[in-house]
Enzyme design. Structure first.
Site, PDB file in Angstrom:
ATOM      1  N   GLY A   1       0.802  -1.235   0.000  1.00  0.00           N
ATOM      2  CA  GLY A   1       0.000   0.000   0.000  1.00  0.00           C
ATOM      3  C   GLY A   1       0.827   1.273   0.000  1.00  0.00           C
TER       4      GLY A   1
ATOM      5  NE  ARG B   1      -5.972   5.254   5.157  1.00  0.00           N
ATOM      6  CZ  ARG B   1      -6.673   4.125   5.289  1.00  0.00           C
ATOM      7  NH1 ARG B   1      -7.753   4.112   6.032  1.00  0.00           N
ATOM      8  NH2 ARG B   1      -6.283   3.013   4.680  1.00  0.00           N
TER       9      ARG B   1
ATOM     10  CG  ASN C   1      35.508   9.703  23.027  1.00  0.00           C
ATOM     11  OD1 ASN C   1      35.250  10.872  23.259  1.00  0.00           O
ATOM     12  ND2 ASN C   1      34.626   8.850  22.573  1.00  0.00           N
TER      13      ASN C   1
HETATM   14  C1  UD1 Z   1      -8.677  -2.944   5.233  1.00  0.00           C
HETATM   15  C2  UD1 Z   1      -9.988  -3.672   4.924  1.00  0.00           C
HETATM   16  C3  UD1 Z   1     -10.995  -3.368   6.021  1.00  0.00           C
HETATM   17  C4  UD1 Z   1     -10.419  -3.786   7.362  1.00  0.00           C
HETATM   18  C5  UD1 Z   1      -9.051  -3.144   7.608  1.00  0.00           C
HETATM   19  C6  UD1 Z   1      -8.405  -3.796   8.807  1.00  0.00           C
HETATM   20  C7  UD1 Z   1     -10.213  -3.903   2.508  1.00  0.00           C
HETATM   21  C8  UD1 Z   1     -10.866  -3.351   1.281  1.00  0.00           C
HETATM   22  N1  UD1 Z   1     -10.491  -3.246   3.648  1.00  0.00           N
HETATM   23  O1  UD1 Z   1      -8.944  -1.555   5.190  1.00  0.00           O
HETATM   24  O2  UD1 Z   1     -12.202  -4.059   5.784  1.00  0.00           O
HETATM   25  O3  UD1 Z   1     -11.310  -3.451   8.393  1.00  0.00           O
HETATM   26  O4  UD1 Z   1      -8.181  -3.353   6.484  1.00  0.00           O
HETATM   27  O5  UD1 Z   1      -7.225  -3.149   9.194  1.00  0.00           O
HETATM   28  O6  UD1 Z   1      -9.507  -4.887   2.422  1.00  0.00           O
HETATM   29  N2  UD1 Z   1      -2.434  -2.989   0.359  1.00  0.00           N
HETATM   30  C9  UD1 Z   1      -1.730  -3.439  -0.727  1.00  0.00           C
HETATM   31  N3  UD1 Z   1      -2.093  -3.018  -1.966  1.00  0.00           N
HETATM   32  C10 UD1 Z   1      -3.170  -2.202  -2.190  1.00  0.00           C
HETATM   33  C11 UD1 Z   1      -3.886  -1.771  -1.061  1.00  0.00           C
HETATM   34  C12 UD1 Z   1      -3.505  -2.181   0.196  1.00  0.00           C
HETATM   35  O7  UD1 Z   1      -0.776  -4.206  -0.586  1.00  0.00           O
HETATM   36  O8  UD1 Z   1      -3.443  -1.892  -3.354  1.00  0.00           O
HETATM   37  C13 UD1 Z   1      -2.014  -3.439   1.709  1.00  0.00           C
HETATM   38  C14 UD1 Z   1      -1.565  -2.295   2.597  1.00  0.00           C
HETATM   39  O9  UD1 Z   1      -0.159  -2.149   2.554  1.00  0.00           O
HETATM   40  C15 UD1 Z   1      -2.001  -2.752   3.985  1.00  0.00           C
HETATM   41  C16 UD1 Z   1      -3.169  -3.675   3.718  1.00  0.00           C
HETATM   42  O10 UD1 Z   1      -3.107  -4.036   2.348  1.00  0.00           O
HETATM   43  O11 UD1 Z   1      -0.984  -3.470   4.647  1.00  0.00           O
HETATM   44  C17 UD1 Z   1      -4.505  -3.021   4.028  1.00  0.00           C
HETATM   45  O12 UD1 Z   1      -4.668  -1.853   3.232  1.00  0.00           O
HETATM   46  P1  UD1 Z   1      -5.280  -0.524   3.831  1.00  0.00           P
HETATM   47  O13 UD1 Z   1      -5.303   0.488   2.753  1.00  0.00           O
HETATM   48  O14 UD1 Z   1      -4.625  -0.181   5.103  1.00  0.00           O
HETATM   49  O15 UD1 Z   1      -6.781  -0.996   4.118  1.00  0.00           O
HETATM   50  P2  UD1 Z   1      -7.779  -0.443   5.225  1.00  0.00           P
HETATM   51  O16 UD1 Z   1      -8.388   0.812   4.739  1.00  0.00           O
HETATM   52  O17 UD1 Z   1      -7.123  -0.433   6.535  1.00  0.00           O
HETATM   53 MG    MG Z   2      -5.156  -0.619   7.077  1.00  0.00          MG
END
Ligand code: UD1
Ligand code: MG
Length: 435
Positions: free
Chosen positions: A14, A18, A372
């Site tokens: 990701g 944020r 030193n």
């Molecule tokens: C996600 C979940 C949400 C859950 C929450 C828990 C989805 C759509 N939503 O939301 O339901 O409650 O996690 O913490 O799955 N990532 C990638 N590639 C991408 C997007 C994300 O590898 O294209 C990875 C990010 O690095 C991260 C993880 O997936 O480690 C979660 O992504 P993030 O954008 O944080 O999702 P949340 O909005 O937290």
């Molecule tokens: Mg997350």
């Protein structure tokens, strides 16, 4: 469980928008260890064999940070960030090999333990096709909500797509998901991006599997195990939970802490039973403290070995390479770096001992400084056993003070002092009668 094959996919690609950071979120540290390493260490601890790591932003650094001995991590690149389902599909080649169980976990859920993984796999082996790990929270903002009818999970709704009413749901998606490996690809391929963010949401797998008449269930985990990190306020909450957990473990194993909430530990801090910590002690990485040592209030310690029966502080700073041997003492407002403080030696007040060795039972007077650094290089100071360094002395390295020698208070020592000698290096006092 032993006879079922399992692939664990960790998403860490990701953009971390944020976090408002110059680096990927999963590189931010909890107890001094990158978030992603907390996840991979847990996988190694629970004996995961096949793990896939999906990388994107800061791929090389994340790959390095995630490496753990004993865990072979196959890495995949998600070149565009199009959502969590798209990220899982980056590991398509691994899924295609065919596993009984496919588990997905997120790099930004660092406190996860083995228990929810095990619970999810048990549900798969009992014949369910998709298992969601959910949790109950009083702060659901940002999480996907579990939409249930008659106790049955029917969908996961992301915050942005949820109605007012759905947002009031406090049962959330942790992000940990288990899929029947035989169906995984077929279900994942059908996920679209028709939502508020225009992303491929892994969570849509619930509705898709349901529509096929598959068995979809949720299992509850404790919030403290599955809390996610999307911004720095959440990072601080996770740090607090980690610290509480580790302090508790250490206290139960015999460490005394007078005010545990003021003690900060590193992921690798080793404290033996019968160590006592007074309030406000900070440990950076690489510290070992042996039995019976007392760390007084307000100390900052990193990269240090502290042997049995020593006393440190109050207000001491021990930097990397400080090695306090048994029964030695480093007192208030002292800094020790890359130095051996031998058995029973005392550095009690306001001193800087760097790149040095202090012999057994030596006494370093108040305000002693090892000079030193000459502006270019660092040099060593060797102080012999039972030596006595008078207060406010400057020992200009490289320099040696022999065993049993005495340096007069206020001296600036630039040449070696042999054993059993007395060295003065200060101007003689003159006293003149006033008329
Ligand atoms: C996600 C979940 C949400 C859950 C929450 C828990 C989805 C759509 N939503 O939301 O339901 O409650 O996690 O913490 O799955 N990532 C990638 N590639 C991408 C997007 C994300 O590898 O294209 C990875 C990010 O690095 C991260 C993880 O997936 O480690 C979660 O992504 P993030 O954008 O944080 O999702 P949340 O909005 O937290
Ligand atoms: Mg997350």
């Amino acid at each position: 469980m032993e006879n079922r094959s399992c692939l664990t996919i960790v998403l860490a690609a990701g953009d971390s928008t944020r976090m408002k950071s110059s680096k990927s979120k999963v590189l931010h540290k909890i107890a001094g260890l990158p978030m992603i390493a907390h996840v991979t260490r847990t996988l190694a601890d629970v004996g995961v064999k096949d793990a896939a790591l999906v990388l994107g932003r800061d791929a090389d650094t994340v790959r390095e940070a995630a490496a753990v001995p004993g865990l072979s991590l196959e890495t995949f690149l998600q070149s565009e960030r199009l959502g969590t389902a798209h990220a899982v599909m980056a590991a398509r080649a691994a899924i295609e090999r065919g596993y009984d169980d496919v588990l997905v976990t997120y790099g930004d859920v660092p406190l996860v333990t083995g228990a929810p993984f095990l619970a999810a796999r048990e549900m798969l082996s009992a014949g369910h096709d998709v298992v969601v790990i959910g949790f109950e929270t009083d702060k659901p903002t940002g999480y996907g909500r579990l939409i249930e009818t008659d106790g049955q999970l029917v969908a996961i709704r992301e915050e942005r797509d949820a109605s007012e009413e759905e947002r009031r749901i406090t049962r959330c998606n942790s992000g940990l998901l288990a899929i029947n490996g035989r169906l995984a690809l077929e279900l994942l391929e059908r996920i679209g991006n028709d939502n508020a963010k225009g992303e491929y949401y892994l969570t849509d797998i619930v509705e898709i599997a349901k529509a096929d008449g598959r068995s979809v269930v949720s299992v509850q985990a404790d919030e403290s195990e599955v809390i996610g990190c999307n911004n720095r306020a959440e990072l601080a909450v996770i740090e607090r939970i980690w610290q509480q957990r580790r302090r508790h473990e250490l206290m139960v194993s015999g460490v005394s802490m007078m005010a545990p909430e003021t003690v900060f530990l590193s992921h690798d801090t080793e404290l033996a039973p019968d160590v006592t910590l007074e309030p406000n002690v900070f440990f950076g990485p690489g510290v070992t403290v042996e039995a019976g040592a007392v760390i007084h209030a307000y100390c900052h310690i990193e990269g240090a070995r502290i042997a049995a029966g020593t006393s440190v502080g109050p207000f001491a700073r021990l930097r990397p390479g400080a090695h306090l041997h048994a029964g030695s003492k480093v007192g208030n407002f002292c800094e020790v770096k890359n130095a051996e403080i031998a058995e029973g030696a005392k550095v009690n007040h306001l001193s800087y001992i760097g790149d040095a060795s202090v012999g057994a039972a030596a006494n370093i007077g108040a305000g002693t400084i090892t000079c030193n650094y000459d502006g270019v290089n660092k040099h060593r100071t060797e102080i012999g056993a039972r030596a006595f360094i008078g207060s406010n002395s400057a020992l200009v390295a490289p320099v040696k003070i022999g065993d049993n020698s005495l340096v007069a208070a206020g001296s600036t020592i630039t040449r070696n002092v042999p054993a059993d000698a007395l060295a003065f290096a200060r101007s003689r006092q003159t006293v003149k009668e006033r008329k």
